[in-house]
Design an enzyme around this catalytic site. Structure first.
Site: not given
Length: 229
Positions: A51, A79, A93, A185
């Site tokens: 993203d 992540y 987000d 997310r």
């Protein structure tokens, strides 16, 4: 590296900068390689979108290596990042404004760590409405930005590791190792609900894809500089 190296196929590890789309990074690298070697065209593609509001590891393939993109895309990813608890956003987000707030007084270290256990293993997850998934030929984010709602089917994803690395409420830092197709997310949103509160993703960094690590990645500037050497 030579023109032939890029045509025969290279795997480039790039640390994607904040606010850039993965597509913009690919376009920039393609342009720079074409300029450097005076090429009319060269194949360049990425193995898994990040993203715009995320940073970290982007695998870029050139030339014949673009045929291997699916192999890299299917690998396990790691992540790190931050959830902000007590508030949700439509995009899950910071792309959109906060739309609801929730109490966080009851949230403790014990509750946070206990709640992570619900998300380890195979889980059902709905992708965010603000995502690049296609429905009826249109990307979901195109519909979302027009204010259109659509029913999104849940999908099975796999979370191998999920740990809380720091707590400074409302900020909660985490590390997650997961399968292809996992939306961090969505995990933030579902995690907030499981806490009897709300949450959204405020920081995200992809640190690993399979055996590749962001520690070995170049920034865009470093890559462009390496082309000139």
């Amino acid at each position: 590296m030579t023109e032939e190296d890029y045509k025969n196929g290279q795997v480039l590890l790039i640390d994607k900068p904040l606010t850039w789309t993965s597509f913009q990074v690919v376009n920039k690298l393609r342009w720079e390689i074409k300029q450097r070697f005076k090429l009319k065209k060269i194949k360049v593609g990425h193995a898994g979108t990040l993203d715009p509001l995320a940073t970290g590891l982007l695998i870029i393939c050139t030339g014949k290596q673009t045929k291997q993109i699916d192999t890299y895309q299917g690998q396990i990813k790691e992540y790190t990042g931050t959830f902000t608890v007590g508030a949700t956003t439509p995009s899950y987000d910071l792309e959109t404004e906060i739309n609801e707030t929730f109490p966080i007084e009851h949230i403790s270290k014990e509750l946070l760590e206990e709640t992570t256990k619900q998300f380890i293993g195979e889980i059902q997850q709905k992708p965010p409405i603000f995502s690049a998934i296609k429905k009826d030929g249109k990307r979901l984010y195109e519909l979302a930005r027009k204010g259109e709602t659509t029913e999104i089917k849940a999908r099975t994803v796999s979370v191998l590791e999920f740990e809380i690395t720091n707590i400074n409420l409302p900020k909660v830092d985490f590390r997650i190792v997961c399968s292809k197709g996992t939306y961090i997310r969505s995990l933030a949103f579902d995690f907030g609900k499981a806490l009897n509160s709300g949450a959204h993703l405020s920081v995200l960094r992809r640190t690993k894809i399979g055996g590749f690590s962001v520690e070995n990645a170049l920034s865009l500037e470093e890559f462009i500089q390496s082309l000139k050497n």
